[in-house]
Each structure stands twice: as C-alpha cells, then as structure tokens.
Design a protein around this motif. Structure first.
Motif, PDB file in Angstrom:
ATOM      1  N   GLU A 234      54.354  18.755   5.467  1.00 49.95           N
ATOM      2  CA  GLU A 234      54.572  18.858   6.832  1.00 49.95           C
ATOM      3  C   GLU A 234      53.885  17.826   7.619  1.00 49.95           C
ATOM      4  OE1 GLU A 234      55.673  23.761   7.258  1.00 49.95           O
ATOM      5  OE2 GLU A 234      53.500  22.837   7.562  1.00 49.95           O
ATOM      6  N   ILE A 235      52.666  17.483   6.987  1.00 45.52           N
ATOM      7  CA  ILE A 235      51.581  16.624   7.443  1.00 45.52           C
ATOM      8  C   ILE A 235      52.547  15.198   7.240  1.00 45.52           C
ATOM      9  CG2 ILE A 235      49.552  15.053   7.272  1.00 45.52           C
ATOM     10  CD1 ILE A 235      48.441  17.784   6.481  1.00 45.52           C
ATOM     11  N   ALA A 236      53.281  14.795   6.189  1.00 46.00           N
ATOM     12  CA  ALA A 236      54.041  13.800   6.034  1.00 46.00           C
ATOM     13  C   ALA A 236      54.976  13.401   7.106  1.00 46.00           C
ATOM     14  CB  ALA A 236      54.486  13.655   4.712  1.00 46.00           C
ATOM     15  N   ILE A 237      55.687  14.615   7.411  1.00 46.14           N
ATOM     16  CA  ILE A 237      56.907  14.570   8.258  1.00 46.14           C
ATOM     17  C   ILE A 237      56.349  14.405   9.536  1.00 46.14           C
ATOM     18  CG2 ILE A 237      58.783  15.886   9.410  1.00 46.14           C
ATOM     19  CD1 ILE A 237      59.107  17.400   6.931  1.00 46.14           C
ATOM     20  N   PHE A 238      55.106  14.880  10.008  1.00 51.10           N
ATOM     21  CA  PHE A 238      54.441  14.864  11.300  1.00 51.10           C
ATOM     22  C   PHE A 238      54.193  13.423  11.668  1.00 51.10           C
ATOM     23  CE2 PHE A 238      50.584  14.512  13.690  1.00 51.10           C
ATOM     24  CZ  PHE A 238      51.212  14.979  15.265  1.00 51.10           C
ATOM     25  N   MET A 239      53.576  12.788  10.606  1.00 52.05           N
ATOM     26  CA  MET A 239      52.938  11.330  10.859  1.00 52.05           C
ATOM     27  C   MET A 239      54.378  10.231  10.822  1.00 52.05           C
ATOM     28  SD  MET A 239      49.790  11.403  11.227  1.00 52.05           S
ATOM     29  CE  MET A 239      49.577   9.519  10.995  1.00 52.05           C
ATOM     30  N   SER A 240      55.220  10.622   9.701  1.00 52.26           N
ATOM     31  CA  SER A 240      56.366   9.657   9.932  1.00 52.26           C
ATOM     32  C   SER A 240      57.352   9.721  11.208  1.00 52.26           C
ATOM     33  CB  SER A 240      57.433  10.065   8.812  1.00 52.26           C
ATOM     34  OG  SER A 240      58.071  11.468   9.009  1.00 52.26           O
ATOM     35  N   MET A 241      57.145  10.922  11.794  1.00 49.95           N
ATOM     36  CA  MET A 241      58.050  11.055  13.230  1.00 49.95           C
ATOM     37  C   MET A 241      57.063  10.346  14.116  1.00 49.95           C
ATOM     38  SD  MET A 241      60.497  12.877  12.680  1.00 49.95           S
ATOM     39  CE  MET A 241      61.101  13.306  14.225  1.00 49.95           C
ATOM     40  N   LEU A 242      56.033  10.096  14.027  1.00 49.14           N
ATOM     41  CA  LEU A 242      55.333   9.406  15.224  1.00 49.14           C
ATOM     42  C   LEU A 242      55.782   7.665  15.128  1.00 49.14           C
ATOM     43  CD1 LEU A 242      51.634  10.617  14.641  1.00 49.14           C
ATOM     44  CD2 LEU A 242      52.853  10.603  16.755  1.00 49.14           C
ATOM     45  N   VAL A 243      56.007   7.497  13.771  1.00 53.81           N
ATOM     46  CA  VAL A 243      56.349   5.950  13.468  1.00 53.81           C
ATOM     47  C   VAL A 243      57.976   5.902  13.763  1.00 53.81           C
ATOM     48  CG1 VAL A 243      56.582   4.150  11.896  1.00 53.81           C
ATOM     49  CG2 VAL A 243      54.533   5.840  11.675  1.00 53.81           C
ATOM     50  N   PHE A 244      58.884   6.896  13.574  1.00 54.78           N
ATOM     51  CA  PHE A 244      60.131   6.803  13.793  1.00 54.78           C
ATOM     52  C   PHE A 244      60.502   6.725  15.422  1.00 54.78           C
ATOM     53  CE2 PHE A 244      61.007   8.878   9.546  1.00 54.78           C
ATOM     54  CZ  PHE A 244      61.318   7.877   8.786  1.00 54.78           C
ATOM     55  N   GLY A 245      59.406   7.574  16.072  1.00 52.40           N
ATOM     56  CA  GLY A 245      59.608   7.562  17.472  1.00 52.40           C
ATOM     57  C   GLY A 245      59.487   6.114  17.844  1.00 52.40           C
ATOM     58  N   GLY A 246      58.331   5.459  17.707  1.00 53.18           N
ATOM     59  CA  GLY A 246      58.180   4.114  18.000  1.00 53.18           C
ATOM     60  C   GLY A 246      59.098   3.039  17.520  1.00 53.18           C
ATOM     61  N   MET A 247      59.745   3.326  16.361  1.00 50.55           N
ATOM     62  CA  MET A 247      60.919   2.537  16.139  1.00 50.55           C
ATOM     63  C   MET A 247      62.281   2.597  16.892  1.00 50.55           C
ATOM     64  SD  MET A 247      60.758   2.767  11.771  1.00 50.55           S
ATOM     65  CE  MET A 247      62.167   1.936  11.493  1.00 50.55           C
ATOM     66  N   ALA A 248      62.353   3.948  17.378  1.00 43.07           N
ATOM     67  CA  ALA A 248      63.722   4.373  18.179  1.00 43.07           C
ATOM     68  C   ALA A 248      63.401   3.688  19.598  1.00 43.07           C
ATOM     69  CB  ALA A 248      63.759   5.771  18.126  1.00 43.07           C
ATOM     70  N   PHE A 249      62.127   3.790  20.060  1.00 46.97           N
ATOM     71  CA  PHE A 249      62.129   3.725  21.428  1.00 46.97           C
ATOM     72  C   PHE A 249      61.507   2.279  21.884  1.00 46.97           C
ATOM     73  CE2 PHE A 249      61.948   8.055  21.757  1.00 46.97           C
ATOM     74  CZ  PHE A 249      62.840   8.444  23.034  1.00 46.97           C
TER      75      PHE A 249
END
Length: 427
Positions: A234-249
């Motif tokens: 879950e930590i892996a998903i949490f940290m990756s979602m931070l980066v994916f958000g930056g990529m998306a916006f």
C-alpha cells in the motif's frame, strides 16, 4: 519526433534505470528506518542529506566533467552510487546512513547532469520540446515504477538494496555504448539571488516553498504511510499515486497558465494543494482508497508548482538571463528541499503522522498568501507577453535548464511566426 527519440534510446533507458533505482531506494530507506526504530526526527535528518549532496553535486560535477570527460564521470558516479546503495544494508546506523545519503545525492546530481547534457546535444530545434516531454515521462515514470519494486522482497532484508544497486550499475551499459562524441557542457554562473528576487519575488519565494513541500513529500512520504498503518504494497501505491498525479496535472496546469494570468493560476494551484493537505487527515483513518485519491491530488497540485514558478520568473527576464536564473532557482528550490524533511520530521515527531500533511499544507498556503500580496503590489504583465510554461522536474540542473530554455525559445518563435502570418492575412 519518433526518429529523435530512437536516436536517444540509450539515454532514455539509462535515465529510466537511474530513476527506478532512485525511486526504490528513497522509499525503501523510509520504510527501513521505521522498522529499525529510528526516531522520526532522525529519519528526516538522514533524508535531508540527499538534497544537500544533490546541491553539492550540481555545483561540483560540471567542473569535473570539464577535466576528465562525460563517460568517465558517469562511470565513476554510477559505481559510487551503486556501492553506497549496498552499504546501507551493511551499516544500519543513522550517522552512516546520513553520510551515504549525502553521497547518493551527490552522485545522482552528477548522473543527471551527464545524461541530460547528452540529451540536449541530441536535440534539434524541431525535436527539443518533444524530447523534453519524453524526458519528463521517463523521470516521473521511473520514480513511480521504483515504488512497485518494494513488493519484490522484504524491506527488512538486503535484497532490495541489492536491486537498487544493480539498477544504477546497469544504467552504465546504455550510456557507455552511446555513439557519437561527448557534448560540450558548461554550466552558467547563477545570477545573484537578491537580483533574482528583485525581478520576481514570487518566483523565488514560490521556488523555496515548493522545494520545501516537495522535499518533504519525497523524503518522508513513505514514513508517513508507514505510520498511518499502510502495508508495504500500500505504501508503494501511495507513493506512486503522488507521482502519477504530478504526471497527470503537469501539462493541463501549464497550458492553463499560458492562457490566463500566471500568478492567478499559481495561487489557485498552491491553495488547492493546501486544501488537499488539510483535508487529508479525514481520509487517513482506514480509508485507504481515499488516501490514494488524496495522494494523487496532492501530487497533481504540488509537483507542477516548480514549473509555474520558473515560467513566472522567466516572464520578467530576457532570454539571455533565463539559463543563469534557472540555475539560481534550482539552488533556491534545493535549499527548500533540504529543510523540508527536517521540519516535517520534527512536526511528525511531536504531533504524529498527520504532521506530514500539516507542513505541506501550511507551506502551500503561505505561497498562496504571498502570491496574493504580490498581485496587490504589482500589476500583471499582459497574457500575450507571457512565455510558454515548460514542464521541468524539481531536480532540474543546468543541463535541463538549457534544454528547457531552448524549448521555450522554439515555442516562442513558433508563436511569433503564427502571429505574423495572422497579421498578414488580416491585411
């Protein structure tokens, strides 16, 4: 575009491996530090060593490159970074980890400079913007992918440290076999911080605050997730979602800032990041999916801020000043990143895990308040006089600054040419 990307495939593969190793190692250390019962404040001090080393590497590496060449510098730094990754598993001690984290930051700064200067040399006026976009996808995608490598083994073992070491070592292969002569590279002397502040106070303060917030997110995000009760997967998903958000916006926010008053967009984005941060504690009590959504939105609002600050600063500079100013903003941003992990770790040690979001929210709110203050103090420049927003990573160094400036010039020249054609048609 595709031909240009194919010609630089070795560079992108090497950079991708570097970012995979960096993303894995950063989160792994946060998880392992908690498992070793390091105090949160000590972990923050260890993590800040990376940014201190990164600044030192960004200053020193160009001088070494000029003396011994790109390939030798890259090989030496990659070998050192690979060795240091292994030593974390051998010497599990806060002082040793702090020193090794400094060395890691120093090495990664040099690796980025060598790889990015080669990428700049491979770019032409027609392909530079596309190459920069692909570069950003590789950088952010590599960091995100590194998070999922946490699931391959127990963080308490030495296996993941070995994997991080192997990835950095393998990055040597494609870079070393790259055909062609090494590029010329000379880092511009940064313009004085005070002079830059006089030209763009919001750009400087925004870069400092953004560095502090993003430094805290990258360095202590995994620590927060562990304290919040998340499992390693879950930590892996949490940290990756931070980066994916930056990529998306990143792209839509940049485009919006090109069409509207950039200071208003900057203020809106940073206040949104603050709002998301302050709302986060309401989703941290067992609502894992909600926490993932918070991470995605926070990354989407926080990570594009550096590009906005850079673009806003460039609006008040001449093209000849932009590369030097970018180097100075990088130093300001890096200074903020050094203090981010330190301050957030102190706050988390006293108030608990939610101190992570409190610090990020307060910093972004402060940037927003200063942006409003500046809007009251100085009129905005006409939108048609604003330069284009070019997406850049917060780890940007002199090589990327040059690449970004060239992309800015190409974009500006195309806009001017289109305006000229439109005027002739109206006549």
């Amino acid at each position: 575009m595709f031909a240009a990307v194919r010609s630089a495939w070795a560079l992108f593969v090497g950079l991708g491996m570097i970012m995979l190793g960096n993303g894995l190692q950063g989160s792994l250390l946060g998880i392992r530090a908690a498992a070793e019962a390091f105090p949160t404040e000590t972990t923050g001090l260890i993590m800040s060593g990376y940014y201190l080393g990164f600044l030192a590497g960004a200053v020193v590496t160009p001088r070494i490159v000029g003396q011994v060449g790109h390939v030798r510098v890259f090989a030496a730094l990659a070998s050192t970074a690979s060795t240091v990754a292994l030593l974390h598993a051998v010497f599990v001690d806060p002082l040793m980890w702090g020193a090794m984290r400094f060395l890691t930051g120093f090495c990664y700064a040099g690796l980025y400079i060598v790889a990015e200067s080669w990428l700049n040399d491979r770019s032409t006026n027609e392909t530079r913007g596309s190459m920069l976009s692909v570069y950003m996808l590789v950088v952010l995608g590599g960091i995100a992918g590194g998070q999922f490598l946490l699931n391959l083994s127990d963080p308490n073992s030495f296996v993941l440290f070995v994997l991080a070491s192997v990835l950095v070592s393998l990055a040597l292969v494609p870079i070393s076999i790259t055909a062609g002569s090494p590029p010329d590279f000379s880092a511009p002397s940064p313009v004085g911080i005070l002079a830059l502040y006089r030209a763009s106070p919001l750009g400087v303060i925004g870069s400092l605050g953004t560095g502090m917030a993003n430094g805290a997110i990258f360095a202590m995000g995994a620590v927060y997730a562990g304290l919040a009760g998340l499992e390693v997967s879950e930590i892996a998903i949490f940290m990756s979602m931070l980066v994916f958000g930056g990529m998306a916006f990143q792209w839509p926010i940049g485009r919006l800032s090109d069409k509207l008053d950039r200071r208003r967009v900057l203020a809106g984005v940073t206040f949104s990041a603050a709002l998301v941060s302050f709302a986060a504690p309401f989703f941290s009590g067992g609502h894992v999916v909600g926490l993932y959504a918070i991470a995605f939105l926070l990354g989407g609002m926080s990570f594009p801020m550096y590009s906005l600050c850079l673009a806003h600063t460039n609006d008040y500079l001449t093209p000849k000043q932009m590369v030097a100013a970018s180097g100075s903003l990088m130093l300001v941003n890096g200074t903020g990143a050094i203090f981010g992990p330190l301050v957030v770790s102190l706050l988390m040690g006293r108030t608990g895990a939610d101190g992570f979001f409190t610090l990020v929210g307060v910093v972004h709110a402060a940037i927003g308040v200063f942006a409003i203050y500046r809007m009251l103090r100085r009129a905005s420049i006409p939108i048609e006089d604003q330069g284009p927003n070019v997406p850049v990573a917060t780890s940007m160094n002199a090589a990327t600054a040059t690449l970004s400036l060239d992309a800015f010039r190409d974009h500006r020249d195309r806009d001017l040419a289109a305006m000229s054609v439109g005027k002739r048609r109206r006549r």
